[in-house]
Motif scaffolding. Structure first.
Motif, PDB file in Angstrom:
ATOM      1  N   LYS A  27       3.457   1.503 -13.328  1.00 40.20           N
ATOM      2  CA  LYS A  27       2.824   0.184 -13.474  1.00 40.20           C
ATOM      3  C   LYS A  27       3.737  -0.925 -13.964  1.00 40.20           C
ATOM      4  O   LYS A  27       3.494  -2.081 -13.680  1.00 40.20           O
ATOM      5  CB  LYS A  27       1.651   0.276 -14.425  1.00 40.20           C
ATOM      6  N   LEU A  30       4.518  -3.324 -11.381  1.00 36.16           N
ATOM      7  CA  LEU A  30       3.455  -3.998 -10.622  1.00 36.16           C
ATOM      8  C   LEU A  30       3.362  -5.467 -11.003  1.00 36.16           C
ATOM      9  O   LEU A  30       2.514  -6.188 -10.508  1.00 36.16           O
ATOM     10  CB  LEU A  30       2.095  -3.342 -10.900  1.00 36.16           C
ATOM     11  N   LYS A  31       4.226  -5.890 -11.901  1.00 35.58           N
ATOM     12  CA  LYS A  31       4.129  -7.270 -12.359  1.00 35.58           C
ATOM     13  C   LYS A  31       4.825  -8.239 -11.416  1.00 35.58           C
ATOM     14  O   LYS A  31       4.896  -9.434 -11.687  1.00 35.58           O
ATOM     15  CB  LYS A  31       4.730  -7.386 -13.758  1.00 35.58           C
ATOM     16  N   THR A  32       5.330  -7.732 -10.325  1.00 34.99           N
ATOM     17  CA  THR A  32       6.009  -8.599  -9.375  1.00 34.99           C
ATOM     18  C   THR A  32       4.984  -9.393  -8.558  1.00 34.99           C
ATOM     19  O   THR A  32       3.833  -8.970  -8.407  1.00 34.99           O
ATOM     20  CB  THR A  32       6.886  -7.767  -8.429  1.00 34.99           C
ATOM     21  N   ILE A  33       5.403 -10.530  -8.054  1.00 35.45           N
ATOM     22  CA  ILE A  33       4.514 -11.251  -7.146  1.00 35.45           C
ATOM     23  C   ILE A  33       5.085 -11.228  -5.727  1.00 35.45           C
ATOM     24  O   ILE A  33       4.667 -11.965  -4.852  1.00 35.45           O
ATOM     25  CB  ILE A  33       4.253 -12.704  -7.635  1.00 35.45           C
ATOM     26  N   LYS A  34       6.067 -10.331  -5.507  1.00 34.08           N
ATOM     27  CA  LYS A  34       6.709 -10.174  -4.187  1.00 34.08           C
ATOM     28  C   LYS A  34       6.422  -8.781  -3.616  1.00 34.08           C
ATOM     29  O   LYS A  34       6.046  -7.873  -4.335  1.00 34.08           O
ATOM     30  CB  LYS A  34       8.226 -10.321  -4.356  1.00 34.08           C
ATOM     31  N   ARG A  35       6.660  -8.639  -2.329  1.00 31.10           N
ATOM     32  CA  ARG A  35       6.493  -7.323  -1.714  1.00 31.10           C
ATOM     33  C   ARG A  35       7.785  -6.517  -1.718  1.00 31.10           C
ATOM     34  O   ARG A  35       7.786  -5.316  -1.483  1.00 31.10           O
ATOM     35  CB  ARG A  35       6.045  -7.465  -0.253  1.00 31.10           C
ATOM     36  N   ARG A  83      -2.784   0.486  -5.356  1.00 29.30           N
ATOM     37  CA  ARG A  83      -1.618  -0.397  -5.314  1.00 29.30           C
ATOM     38  C   ARG A  83      -0.794  -0.246  -4.032  1.00 29.30           C
ATOM     39  O   ARG A  83      -0.305   0.821  -3.699  1.00 29.30           O
ATOM     40  CB  ARG A  83      -0.738  -0.162  -6.546  1.00 29.30           C
ATOM     41  N   GLU A  84      -0.647  -1.351  -3.337  1.00 28.51           N
ATOM     42  CA  GLU A  84       0.147  -1.328  -2.117  1.00 28.51           C
ATOM     43  C   GLU A  84       1.629  -1.311  -2.474  1.00 28.51           C
ATOM     44  O   GLU A  84       2.489  -1.132  -1.607  1.00 28.51           O
ATOM     45  CB  GLU A  84      -0.204  -2.545  -1.241  1.00 28.51           C
ATOM     46  N   HIS A  85       1.903  -1.490  -3.767  1.00 28.97           N
ATOM     47  CA  HIS A  85       3.286  -1.389  -4.239  1.00 28.97           C
ATOM     48  C   HIS A  85       3.860  -0.016  -3.904  1.00 28.97           C
ATOM     49  O   HIS A  85       5.073   0.123  -3.790  1.00 28.97           O
ATOM     50  CB  HIS A  85       3.337  -1.627  -5.747  1.00 28.97           C
ATOM     51  N   TRP A  88       5.121  -0.241  -0.406  1.00 29.34           N
ATOM     52  CA  TRP A  88       6.197  -1.235  -0.432  1.00 29.34           C
ATOM     53  C   TRP A  88       7.475  -0.621  -1.019  1.00 29.34           C
ATOM     54  O   TRP A  88       8.579  -0.892  -0.547  1.00 29.34           O
ATOM     55  CB  TRP A  88       5.813  -2.468  -1.279  1.00 29.34           C
ATOM     56  N   ASN A 114       1.988  -1.481   6.692  1.00 31.14           N
ATOM     57  CA  ASN A 114       3.366  -1.809   6.352  1.00 31.14           C
ATOM     58  C   ASN A 114       4.387  -1.141   7.263  1.00 31.14           C
ATOM     59  O   ASN A 114       5.560  -1.043   6.932  1.00 31.14           O
ATOM     60  CB  ASN A 114       3.627  -1.418   4.895  1.00 31.14           C
TER      61      ASN A 114
END
Ligand code: SF4
Lengths: 201, 467
Positions: A27, A30-35, A83-85, A88, A114
């Motif tokens: 987690k 998960l703080k990113t705002i990018k893919r 989470r799609e992270h 990604w 993706n």
């Protein structure tokens, strides 16, 4: 979305069942705002020690597996959060095909969005293919023909035809659905009559 | 043809269906939060698309927010960027947001029901797997990925394939001290974390009907831990009473019309299920998890498993791996497991009834001197209600910390987390490796069991403290 057609690579093998999305990407990332940019943190807890140094025994830290495009893993891969992270991170690392005997539903559908092919094979086949990982030999995948080639062998796999088409053509789901805008509008108009409380106008 | 509740909701939302079964489903309600939405809004911007129905969308910041003093804002820069990004996106696209200072702010799955945004017979989605919670209202509610969040924002629909029907019947009465958390842990132990894969679960039986609305939410919430897409329960008078008068519930004429429809939301008597199991509520005991998967459950009377008695190699390895991570010895008694921390909160057990249940056990008692314990109410409104009832005082007097609402130590994205090898009795829903902090060890329990563990300093039987 990147198109998927043919793929050739030495697979990496993680013989662990129930690999959850917290294991794939914890987690704190998960703080990113990018893919993009998540690949270096893929399987973070297994890959790095407390000081942030690579753990040599972990397969994705070893050559040639650090270049693998195919990941073979135990059953129920991708369980846990939505989470799609997770896809990604796999994609950013370079993995575009996962092979397992089963997946968690949300992870499975996230892969297709993706350009990642999540293949479902029987345990026996997985054992067989994992030998190629152990011997560092390439296997290849042809999505159009729905076939896997390994050594002198080949076999056919199953895949949902619509999902296959989307992967092959790299189709954008939203654009496809927006082609049905008039159907959506019709539906909404009906809804306003039958269930006026939904729009709460 | 006879249909299940899931079939009915599905059919009612079909916008389009392709020959291969791929369907376009209308989405009535869309919840969003800061972690899984930024890339979706970015996608909209990049392709010049709008939010189709901003009014059917509700946003809240919950995962990243601090649970301590908020007047200074968020100190963690990345968390702050995410929360600020949500705010900016909501403004740009016209979506209603409960910001950090709004007393309605809270965990996304707690505020939906609280506001009456969650309604029977609707399709509800959110970029969060515990969206299943809302199924307690007889809605089809499930978690989606960020690409799907973008899809819903742009089209108010979702591409889906129909899942299988799975019914779990729970009949009988629960013994004293046993709660709906124990019921769902027992179910997950029985079906396994992949037991519901590809299915939508309907919970039925007289025990389920006897549960309060909030207790039902606890059950539906953890459906995802059983691998199912969604879990739902046929709505009844309790649900209608709960929703009546909520800020976003239908009003006046619309209320009557809605009620009429909601009353029809039942599985037909002779409907067919692909899978069905039965449980006897009378046999369920207080549960704990011992391992690193929610299916690793035992009752509080039992012992931690021994890998040597497992024949299956995969299972044996997985037990060994879990025991090592958890720092437990094979065959040790559950009640011999000493704990360092207690966390009461999360979308599983952060509602007012959960806090009441824990407070009942803690009243006039002190927690063990080596235990650190926090309560994080599920929302600002839950917090307010608890304070009106004086529950905060009971918690604080016993030695708990009383915090601001949010996800907190359920996933430890904010400052609340376990240190390596710290052990926690937690009312949350996941005990994965590192879930509550790197190297942290989680035991999932009910709120009453968490309170009992806090007092005893080890996992313990809540029935000991039942007044
Ligand atoms: S409380 Fe936990 S499970 Fe629930 S939404 Fe927050 S992080 Fe997810």
């Amino acid at each position: 979305m990147q198109k998927f057609n043919k793929l050739k690579s030495i697979p990496a093998y993680l013989p662990i069942v129930n690999i959850d999305t917290d294991m794939i990407i914890p987690k704190q990332f998960l703080k990113t705002i990018k893919r993009t940019g998540l690949g270096k943190n893929l399987f973070f807890e297994m890959r790095y020690d407390d000081l942030g140094k690579e753990i040599k025994e972990f397969c994705l830290n070893q050559s040639p597996y650090n270049d693998s495009k195919i990941l073979i893993a135990g059953k129920n891969f991708g369980c846990g959060s939505s989470r799609e992270h997770a896809p990604w991170a796999l994609l950013d690392f370079g993995i575009t095909c996962v092979i397992s005997s089963s997946y968690a539903d949300i992870f499975y559908s996230n892969c297709f969005k993706n350009g990642i092919l999540p293949l479902i094979l029987e345990e026996e086949k997985i054992k067989e293919l994992s030998e190629y990982a152990n011997r560092k030999e390439e296997i290849s995948i042809d999505l159009n023909d729905e076939k896997i080639f390994y050594g002198n062998n080949e076999f056919k796999f199953d895949i949902d035809p619509f999902k296959k088409k989307c992967l092959l053509e790299g189709l954008d789901d939203i654009a496809l659905s927006l082609k049905k805008a008039d159907k959506i509008e019709n539906f909404e108009n009906g809804l306003k009559n039958t269930k006026p409380w939904i729009f709460n106008d | 043809m006879s249909t299940t509740l899931y079939d009915k909701i599905w059919n009612d939302h079909l916008v389009d269906q392709q020959d291969d079964g791929t369907s376009l489903l209308f989405v009535d309600r869309h919840l969003i939060h800061e972690v899984t939405s930024p890339q979706a809004f970015e996608g909209l911007r990049n392709s010049n698309r709008k939010v189709r129905h901003p009014k059917l969308t509700l946003a809240v910041a919950d995962h990243n927010v601090p649970t301590t003093d908020r007047t200074k804002g968020i100190s963690d820069q990345e968390s702050k960027i995410q929360v600020d990004t949500l705010e900016a996106n909501c403004k740009e696209f016209g979506v209603q947001l409960f910001g950090m200072d709004d007393k309605r702010q809270g965990i996304v799955h707690i505020i939906g029901p609280e506001q009456g945004f969650t309604q029977p017979g609707t399709v509800i989605v959110c970029g969060d797997s515990h969206t299943a919670t809302h199924g307690a209202f007889g809605s089809l509610a499930f978690g989606i990925g960020t690409s799907e969040v973008e899809h819903v924002l742009a089209t108010q629909t979702l591409v889906q394939k129909k899942a299988k029907n799975f019914r779990i019947n729970v009949n009988g009465e629960l013994p004293l001290g046993v709660t709906s958390k124990d019921v769902i842990l027992q179910i997950i132990g029985r079906i396994g974390t992949a037991g519901g894969t590809g299915c939508v679960i309907e919970y039925a039986g007289d025990l389920i009907r006897s549960l309060s609305v909030e207790q039902r939410m606890t059950i539906c919430n953890m459906t995802i831990e059983g691998g199912a897409r969604a879990g739902l329960i046929s709505p009844d008078q309790k649900i209608f009473d709960y929703l009546n008068g909520k800020p976003m519930s239908p009003k006046g004429d619309n209320w009557e019309k809605a009620l009429n429809y909601w009353n029809s939301l039942k599985t037909d008597a002779d409907a067919n299920f692909d899978k069905e199991i039965n449980l006897n509520a009378g046999e369920i005991l207080p549960m704990i998890t011992w391992g690193t998967s929610p299916q690793d459950v035992i009752t509080i009377d039992e012992k931690v498993p021994n890998p040597q008695s497992e024949k299956d190699e995969d299972k044996k390895n997985s037990i060994e791996r879990s025991l090592k991570y958890m720092g437990l010895k094979p065959d040790m008694a559950a009640t011999d497991i000493k704990i360092d921390k207690v966390f009461i909160g999360s979308c599983t057990n952060g509602r007012i009834e959960d806090l009441r249940e824990a407070a009942k056990i803690l009243k006039n008692k002190k927690i063990s001197s080596h235990v650190n314990a926090i309560v994080v109410p599920g929302s600002g409104l839950v917090k307010e209600q608890a304070e009106q009832e004086g529950l905060d005082k009971i918690f604080v007097n016993s030695g708990f910390e009383w915090r601001e609402p949010g996800c907190s130590m359920c996933l430890a994205m904010n400052a609340d987390k376990l240190k390596p090898e710290e052990r926690c009795a937690s009312t949350s829903n996941r005990n994965f490796e590192g879930r509550q902090g790197r190297g942290g060890r989680t035991h999932l329990v009910s709120p009453g069991m968490a309170a009992a563990a806090a007092i005893s300093g080890n996992l313990d039987d809540v029935r000991k403290y039942q007044n």
